[in-house]
Design a protein around this motif. Structure first.
Motif, PDB file in Angstrom:
ATOM      1  N   LEU A  31      24.486 -23.548 -29.702  1.00  0.00           N
ATOM      2  CA  LEU A  31      23.043 -23.661 -29.221  1.00  0.00           C
ATOM      3  C   LEU A  31      22.872 -23.247 -27.876  1.00  0.00           C
ATOM      4  O   LEU A  31      23.547 -24.130 -27.096  1.00  0.00           O
ATOM      5  N   PRO A  32      22.366 -22.142 -27.291  1.00  0.00           N
ATOM      6  CA  PRO A  32      22.578 -21.840 -25.954  1.00  0.00           C
ATOM      7  C   PRO A  32      21.660 -22.764 -24.713  1.00  0.00           C
ATOM      8  O   PRO A  32      22.019 -22.625 -23.683  1.00  0.00           O
ATOM      9  N   HIS A  33      20.777 -23.203 -25.485  1.00  0.00           N
ATOM     10  CA  HIS A  33      19.637 -24.207 -24.621  1.00  0.00           C
ATOM     11  C   HIS A  33      19.916 -25.582 -24.763  1.00  0.00           C
ATOM     12  O   HIS A  33      19.915 -25.994 -25.871  1.00  0.00           O
ATOM     13  N   PRO A  34      19.669 -26.628 -23.843  1.00  0.00           N
ATOM     14  CA  PRO A  34      19.965 -27.903 -23.964  1.00  0.00           C
ATOM     15  C   PRO A  34      18.719 -28.380 -25.043  1.00  0.00           C
ATOM     16  O   PRO A  34      18.777 -29.354 -25.849  1.00  0.00           O
ATOM     17  N   ALA A  35      17.272 -27.868 -24.782  1.00  0.00           N
ATOM     18  CA  ALA A  35      16.434 -28.222 -25.753  1.00  0.00           C
ATOM     19  C   ALA A  35      16.543 -27.706 -27.152  1.00  0.00           C
ATOM     20  O   ALA A  35      16.383 -28.738 -27.977  1.00  0.00           O
ATOM     21  N   LEU A  36      17.307 -26.851 -27.406  1.00  0.00           N
ATOM     22  CA  LEU A  36      17.761 -26.547 -29.031  1.00  0.00           C
ATOM     23  C   LEU A  36      18.786 -27.461 -29.337  1.00  0.00           C
ATOM     24  O   LEU A  36      18.526 -27.753 -30.551  1.00  0.00           O
ATOM     25  N   PHE A  37      19.508 -27.927 -28.476  1.00  0.00           N
ATOM     26  CA  PHE A  37      20.694 -28.987 -29.021  1.00  0.00           C
ATOM     27  C   PHE A  37      19.813 -30.123 -29.583  1.00  0.00           C
ATOM     28  O   PHE A  37      20.005 -30.572 -30.640  1.00  0.00           O
ATOM     29  N   TRP A  38      18.729 -30.532 -28.454  1.00  0.00           N
ATOM     30  CA  TRP A  38      18.149 -32.006 -29.121  1.00  0.00           C
ATOM     31  C   TRP A  38      17.262 -31.489 -30.184  1.00  0.00           C
ATOM     32  O   TRP A  38      17.196 -32.541 -31.051  1.00  0.00           O
ATOM     33  N   ILE A  39      16.603 -30.772 -30.177  1.00  0.00           N
ATOM     34  CA  ILE A  39      15.739 -30.406 -31.314  1.00  0.00           C
ATOM     35  C   ILE A  39      16.357 -30.193 -32.809  1.00  0.00           C
ATOM     36  O   ILE A  39      16.166 -30.953 -33.823  1.00  0.00           O
ATOM     37  N   SER A  40      17.613 -29.402 -32.699  1.00  0.00           N
ATOM     38  CA  SER A  40      18.449 -29.505 -33.788  1.00  0.00           C
ATOM     39  C   SER A  40      18.965 -30.882 -34.266  1.00  0.00           C
ATOM     40  O   SER A  40      19.012 -31.047 -35.449  1.00  0.00           O
ATOM     41  N   LEU A  41      19.571 -31.496 -33.414  1.00  0.00           N
ATOM     42  CA  LEU A  41      19.967 -32.690 -33.545  1.00  0.00           C
ATOM     43  C   LEU A  41      19.101 -33.835 -34.311  1.00  0.00           C
ATOM     44  O   LEU A  41      19.518 -34.388 -35.292  1.00  0.00           O
ATOM     45  N   VAL A  42      17.969 -33.981 -33.342  1.00  0.00           N
ATOM     46  CA  VAL A  42      16.753 -34.823 -34.132  1.00  0.00           C
ATOM     47  C   VAL A  42      16.388 -34.420 -35.483  1.00  0.00           C
ATOM     48  O   VAL A  42      16.346 -35.305 -36.441  1.00  0.00           O
ATOM     49  N   ALA A  43      16.058 -33.174 -35.719  1.00  0.00           N
ATOM     50  CA  ALA A  43      15.532 -32.566 -36.887  1.00  0.00           C
ATOM     51  C   ALA A  43      16.821 -32.696 -37.975  1.00  0.00           C
ATOM     52  O   ALA A  43      16.201 -33.022 -39.247  1.00  0.00           O
ATOM     53  N   GLY A  44      17.847 -32.665 -37.717  1.00  0.00           N
ATOM     54  CA  GLY A  44      18.886 -32.733 -38.612  1.00  0.00           C
ATOM     55  C   GLY A  44      19.226 -34.304 -39.309  1.00  0.00           C
ATOM     56  O   GLY A  44      19.302 -34.403 -40.364  1.00  0.00           O
ATOM     57  N   VAL A  45      19.072 -35.008 -38.152  1.00  0.00           N
ATOM     58  CA  VAL A  45      19.293 -36.687 -38.481  1.00  0.00           C
ATOM     59  C   VAL A  45      17.849 -36.998 -39.189  1.00  0.00           C
ATOM     60  O   VAL A  45      18.131 -37.628 -40.253  1.00  0.00           O
ATOM     61  N   ILE A  46      16.628 -36.558 -39.035  1.00  0.00           N
ATOM     62  CA  ILE A  46      15.740 -36.777 -39.671  1.00  0.00           C
ATOM     63  C   ILE A  46      15.745 -36.450 -41.185  1.00  0.00           C
ATOM     64  O   ILE A  46      15.375 -37.277 -42.108  1.00  0.00           O
TER      65      ILE A  46
END
Length: 70
Positions: free
Chosen positions: A29-44
């Motif tokens: 993922l190219p942007h740090p915000a996408l990293f966090w959104i993807s990580l949090v959504a995946g864990v949820i």
């Protein structure tokens, strides 16, 4: 806590959650915000699949489970 996530829904959530977490952790993922959104959504998604309970489903009165809740 009552069950409101059915088997098919659970499998879809688990697969999507694993894919989102993998995307975040592999650095694709190219942007740090996408990293966090993807990580949090995946864990949820993984957590709701594991617990078979979705708080959002409870709020809107939806259930994909065939298990009768008391």
């Amino acid at each position: 806590m009552s069950v409101n996530v059915g088997p098919a829904d659970r499998l879809i959530r688990l697969i999507a959650g694993v894919v989102l977490v993998a995307l975040a952790l592999t650095g694709l993922l190219p942007h740090p915000a996408l990293f966090w959104i993807s990580l949090v959504a995946g864990v949820i998604m993984i957590a709701t699949a594991a617990l078979r309970f979705c708080p959002l489903y409870r709020l809107i009165g939806l259930s994909t489970s065939k298990v009768s809740n008391p």
